[in-house]
Design a protein around this motif. Sequence first.
Motif, PDB file in Angstrom:
ATOM      1  N   CYS A  72     -13.055  11.309 -11.350  1.00 13.75           N
ATOM      2  CA  CYS A  72     -14.155  11.474 -10.397  1.00 13.75           C
ATOM      3  C   CYS A  72     -14.660  12.911 -10.276  1.00 13.75           C
ATOM      4  O   CYS A  72     -13.945  13.864 -10.547  1.00 13.75           O
ATOM      5  N   ASP A 129       0.824  -1.204   0.000  1.00 10.06           N
ATOM      6  CA  ASP A 129       0.000   0.000   0.000  1.00 10.06           C
ATOM      7  C   ASP A 129       0.861   1.257   0.000  1.00 10.06           C
ATOM      8  O   ASP A 129       1.981   1.229   0.468  1.00 10.06           O
ATOM      9  N   VAL A 130       0.308   2.376  -0.493  1.00  8.65           N
ATOM     10  CA  VAL A 130       1.121   3.587  -0.624  1.00  8.65           C
ATOM     11  C   VAL A 130       1.817   4.010   0.651  1.00  8.65           C
ATOM     12  O   VAL A 130       2.987   4.390   0.626  1.00  8.65           O
ATOM     13  N   SER A 131       1.121   3.976   1.801  1.00  8.09           N
ATOM     14  CA  SER A 131       1.757   4.481   3.015  1.00  8.09           C
ATOM     15  C   SER A 131       2.913   3.571   3.426  1.00  8.09           C
ATOM     16  O   SER A 131       3.934   4.025   3.918  1.00  8.09           O
ATOM     17  N   VAL A 156       0.506   0.888 -17.191  1.00  9.10           N
ATOM     18  CA  VAL A 156       0.081   2.291 -17.311  1.00  9.10           C
ATOM     19  C   VAL A 156      -0.476   2.674 -18.676  1.00  9.10           C
ATOM     20  O   VAL A 156      -1.473   3.375 -18.758  1.00  9.10           O
ATOM     21  N   ALA A 166      -8.181  11.760  -9.636  1.00  4.50           N
ATOM     22  CA  ALA A 166      -8.122  13.117 -10.179  1.00  4.50           C
ATOM     23  C   ALA A 166      -8.634  13.151 -11.615  1.00  4.50           C
ATOM     24  O   ALA A 166      -9.198  14.142 -12.067  1.00  4.50           O
ATOM     25  N   GLU A 167      -8.454  12.052 -12.332  1.00  7.65           N
ATOM     26  CA  GLU A 167      -8.830  12.062 -13.736  1.00  7.65           C
ATOM     27  C   GLU A 167     -10.264  11.655 -14.004  1.00  7.65           C
ATOM     28  O   GLU A 167     -10.802  11.973 -15.050  1.00  7.65           O
ATOM     29  N   ALA A 222       2.690  10.431   0.895  1.00  8.30           N
ATOM     30  CA  ALA A 222       3.365   9.149   0.688  1.00  8.30           C
ATOM     31  C   ALA A 222       3.619   8.842  -0.779  1.00  8.30           C
ATOM     32  O   ALA A 222       4.373   7.928  -1.088  1.00  8.30           O
ATOM     33  N   PRO A 282      -1.372   8.667 -14.412  1.00 10.61           N
ATOM     34  CA  PRO A 282      -2.355   9.575 -13.809  1.00 10.61           C
ATOM     35  C   PRO A 282      -1.694  10.362 -12.688  1.00 10.61           C
ATOM     36  O   PRO A 282      -1.092   9.786 -11.804  1.00 10.61           O
ATOM     37  N   VAL A 283      -1.768  11.677 -12.766  1.00 10.44           N
ATOM     38  CA  VAL A 283      -1.123  12.520 -11.771  1.00 10.44           C
ATOM     39  C   VAL A 283      -2.161  12.963 -10.745  1.00 10.44           C
ATOM     40  O   VAL A 283      -3.239  13.408 -11.106  1.00 10.44           O
ATOM     41  N   PRO A 284      -1.852  12.825  -9.454  1.00 12.66           N
ATOM     42  CA  PRO A 284      -2.830  13.216  -8.443  1.00 12.66           C
ATOM     43  C   PRO A 284      -2.951  14.728  -8.312  1.00 12.66           C
ATOM     44  O   PRO A 284      -2.615  15.320  -7.316  1.00 12.66           O
ATOM     45  N   ARG A 285      -3.403  15.350  -9.356  1.00 13.78           N
ATOM     46  CA  ARG A 285      -3.571  16.793  -9.365  1.00 13.78           C
ATOM     47  C   ARG A 285      -4.654  17.073 -10.391  1.00 13.78           C
ATOM     48  O   ARG A 285      -4.764  16.384 -11.391  1.00 13.78           O
ATOM     49  N   LEU A 286      -5.452  18.100 -10.137  1.00 16.62           N
ATOM     50  CA  LEU A 286      -6.531  18.388 -11.078  1.00 16.62           C
ATOM     51  C   LEU A 286      -5.971  19.134 -12.275  1.00 16.62           C
ATOM     52  O   LEU A 286      -5.362  20.179 -12.135  1.00 16.62           O
ATOM     53  N   ALA A 324       1.079   8.821 -19.827  1.00 17.45           N
ATOM     54  CA  ALA A 324      -0.001   7.920 -19.403  1.00 17.45           C
ATOM     55  C   ALA A 324      -0.174   7.850 -17.890  1.00 17.45           C
ATOM     56  O   ALA A 324      -1.173   7.330 -17.411  1.00 17.45           O
ATOM     57  N   HIS A 342      -7.094   2.876  -5.109  1.00 17.56           N
ATOM     58  CA  HIS A 342      -6.171   3.415  -4.114  1.00 17.56           C
ATOM     59  C   HIS A 342      -5.273   4.446  -4.777  1.00 17.56           C
ATOM     60  O   HIS A 342      -4.402   5.018  -4.140  1.00 17.56           O
ATOM     61  N   ASP A 343      -5.486   4.686  -6.068  1.00 19.57           N
ATOM     62  CA  ASP A 343      -4.603   5.552  -6.831  1.00 19.57           C
ATOM     63  C   ASP A 343      -5.210   6.945  -6.952  1.00 19.57           C
ATOM     64  O   ASP A 343      -6.201   7.151  -7.655  1.00 19.57           O
ATOM     65  N   LEU A 344      -4.617   7.915  -6.258  1.00 17.62           N
ATOM     66  CA  LEU A 344      -5.173   9.273  -6.269  1.00 17.62           C
ATOM     67  C   LEU A 344      -5.088   9.894  -7.665  1.00 17.62           C
ATOM     68  O   LEU A 344      -5.860  10.783  -8.006  1.00 17.62           O
ATOM     69  N   GLY A 345      -4.155   9.414  -8.475  1.00 15.88           N
ATOM     70  CA  GLY A 345      -4.054   9.904  -9.843  1.00 15.88           C
ATOM     71  C   GLY A 345      -5.284   9.532 -10.661  1.00 15.88           C
ATOM     72  O   GLY A 345      -5.836  10.354 -11.393  1.00 15.88           O
ATOM     73  N   VAL A 346      -5.738   8.293 -10.505  1.00 14.88           N
ATOM     74  CA  VAL A 346      -6.929   7.839 -11.214  1.00 14.88           C
ATOM     75  C   VAL A 346      -8.138   8.656 -10.763  1.00 14.88           C
ATOM     76  O   VAL A 346      -8.984   9.052 -11.576  1.00 14.88           O
ATOM     77  N   GLU A 402      -6.684   2.438   1.589  1.00 19.22           N
ATOM     78  CA  GLU A 402      -5.715   1.351   1.439  1.00 19.22           C
ATOM     79  C   GLU A 402      -6.394   0.004   1.616  1.00 19.22           C
ATOM     80  O   GLU A 402      -7.572  -0.067   1.946  1.00 19.22           O
ATOM     81  N   THR A 403      -5.609  -1.047   1.458  1.00 17.97           N
ATOM     82  CA  THR A 403      -6.114  -2.396   1.672  1.00 17.97           C
ATOM     83  C   THR A 403      -6.774  -2.487   3.049  1.00 17.97           C
ATOM     84  O   THR A 403      -6.192  -2.041   4.026  1.00 17.97           O
ATOM     85  N   GLN A 417      -3.758   1.077 -18.883  1.00 14.05           N
ATOM     86  CA  GLN A 417      -4.632   1.755 -17.928  1.00 14.05           C
ATOM     87  C   GLN A 417      -5.189   3.038 -18.542  1.00 14.05           C
ATOM     88  O   GLN A 417      -6.376   3.323 -18.435  1.00 14.05           O
ATOM     89  N   ALA A 472       6.007   3.981   0.957  1.00 16.93           N
ATOM     90  CA  ALA A 472       6.876   5.100   1.280  1.00 16.93           C
ATOM     91  C   ALA A 472       7.852   4.719   2.390  1.00 16.93           C
ATOM     92  O   ALA A 472       9.016   5.105   2.360  1.00 16.93           O
ATOM     93  N   LEU A 508      -1.767  10.396   2.914  1.00 17.49           N
ATOM     94  CA  LEU A 508      -1.828   9.695   1.626  1.00 17.49           C
ATOM     95  C   LEU A 508      -1.101  10.480   0.547  1.00 17.49           C
ATOM     96  O   LEU A 508      -0.357   9.933  -0.252  1.00 17.49           O
TER      97      LEU A 508
END
Lengths: 315, 337
Positions: free
Chosen positions: B236, A180-182, B201, B233-234, B272, A253-257, A251, B227-231, B55-56, B204, A185, B269
């Motif tokens: 939702c 998992d992400v946390s 990717v 953002a695109e 990380a 996905p970036v966590p930013r709007l 490709a 769990h992917d914040l990137g997905v 997360e899981t 995806q 890291a 999140l």
Amino acid sequence: MEPLIRTVDLKKYFRVYGGMLHAVDGVDVVINQGQTLGVVGESGCGKSTLGRLVLRLLEPTGGQIFFEGKDIMAYDRKDMKQVRQQMQIIFQDPFSSLNPRMPVFDLIAEPLVMNRIYKTKAELTTKIYELMEMVGLADRYINTFPHEMDGGRRQRVGVARALALNPKFIVCDEPVSALDVSIQAQILNLLMDLQDELDLTYMFITHDLSVVKHISDEIGVMYLGQCVERANSKELFANPLHPYTKALLSAIPVPRLRKDVRHQIIRGELSDPIEPEPGCRFANRCDFCQEGCTGTNIPLKDQGNGHWVSCTLYQ
Amino acid sequence: MAELTQTQELRENQDVLLEINNLTVVYKSDEEIVHAVNGISFQVGVKETIGLVGETGAGKTTTALSIMRLLPERTGFIEGGEILYNGMDLVTKPQNEMRMIRGSLISMIFQDPMTSLNPIMTVGDQIYESLEIHNTDNKTRQQLDERVNELLTLVGIQPRRKKEFPHQFSGGMKQRIVIAIALACEPQLLIADEPTTALDVTIQAQVLDLMRELKEKLDTSMIMITHDLGVVAETCDKVAIMYAGEIVERGSVEDIFEGKQHHPYTEGLFGAIPNLEEETDRLSPIDGLMPNPTDLPSGCKFHPRCKYCMDICREQVPPVYLEDGHMIACHLVVKED
């Protein structure tokens, strides 16, 4: 200065139904002491095979591997066992790479016992506690079995096993993909701290581009068994040249709007790695495909600043 | 700016397709009770996409399975709360009625396309199957066959390949077939459980693009579990961040990605993930691990891992802070007012 690891025209073909599968096809790897080489690519591009070849866990079909300047392809079993103490691997899946019937003590002790490093049990025990502390595992876990631990702790055991013999070089084969992400890291920070502390050299294999950018000094992008682009980490992300690298970067996905940006989506999927035709293997998915892309192999060419790319657009 | 109860807040919006109130789900075994979902509430509007992030073990998939009423029969139980779909409560529906709802009104895309298709049925037959079960207009075999071709074309697979078996397709194509099955009866609500996690990717990106396009074409509402914040953002419009079976923060994508105030877990999140656009030397992971769902901590479930933890967090369940639809369940945020 001689690099720690250097390979020349490394090849691995597998015999399969329908011909020879070119898993790794002429890859030159150079990693200097204390550096991290990131290897990225999609599943099936040969990055894990490359990692195993460099350690000679798989016998290459052709090519040479130099470790500290010595050709390890010429080594016999006994010499190989000696040199393997210097080179270790951390596997992807901490769920299947640890023997479920061994407690942490035995798991970490295994490489030390195999190589008869310590004569007494007391010395061995001290070393194991030392290793556990190094990877951030509390003493109380010494008798636990892998199934009793979560993924992050299991991967820490994997790291401790790899560190047990004080290696110089570690191949990290997707060490955080299953986490998992946390937790991911936490493990990435651990690997980077250990590198600083012990002057380790890593070959970091992953499909996750943001992870590879974070940890690598240099990055090699692989596509169907070949290295299509190689550059300094910052340079590669700032100025990708190969159309495949560009598409791969776009490709993610970036966590930013950013509603306005559209992905540059590559058509189709990986082509067949069995008996590939000479020429660029990305040609059938490439928007810039031109005459000369097929027919002959395109060598990696230096574009300055140590940025190498194999593409007809930059010859 | 007010502290409303969650239900009051939910009633404010109109055009709601799915409304979940105070849903509680447990898994029971002989020895222990796993508290998988602990009183969550959210709603999905018509044509809206909501992302469930966590997360899981956060309870995302359990929530989805509860909506579909597909929880394992002998161990999984909905202990309380309601799931209102167009006003009707799905929790009390008998299984035979649920069977007619599943696939036609609500359908689901599962995480792993390699295992969610039947390996010994041709892909055409698998799409045909769901059309046949929900064939309420008594269409002929030929009409249904045509619909299968239409669906395959829609997801970008040549109809002539419908006689082939799943193993003859690549991962991305298998996921397209799963999407075709899910969309076969034009459901109003689509639940996508990590639809792209098992894919590369570039693939995806293809699948996400296809889903976005189809959603616009068919006016489907969607619950995107990831769990992917990137997905997120695109794809939702709204996001709910889950932790240990609770929603700790909920709001529009703008609130979550650009808002000023966040739940410490949401902050964790974001900290990380390695950032592609900025240079960072070290990641800031969230210390510790997910709590054991059989023995959840008292007060705020996140307090053992929270760097801002106060005494009150250990004892009291945090109140809900709400501003313009942005919900945060944290003592810290409420205190600052």
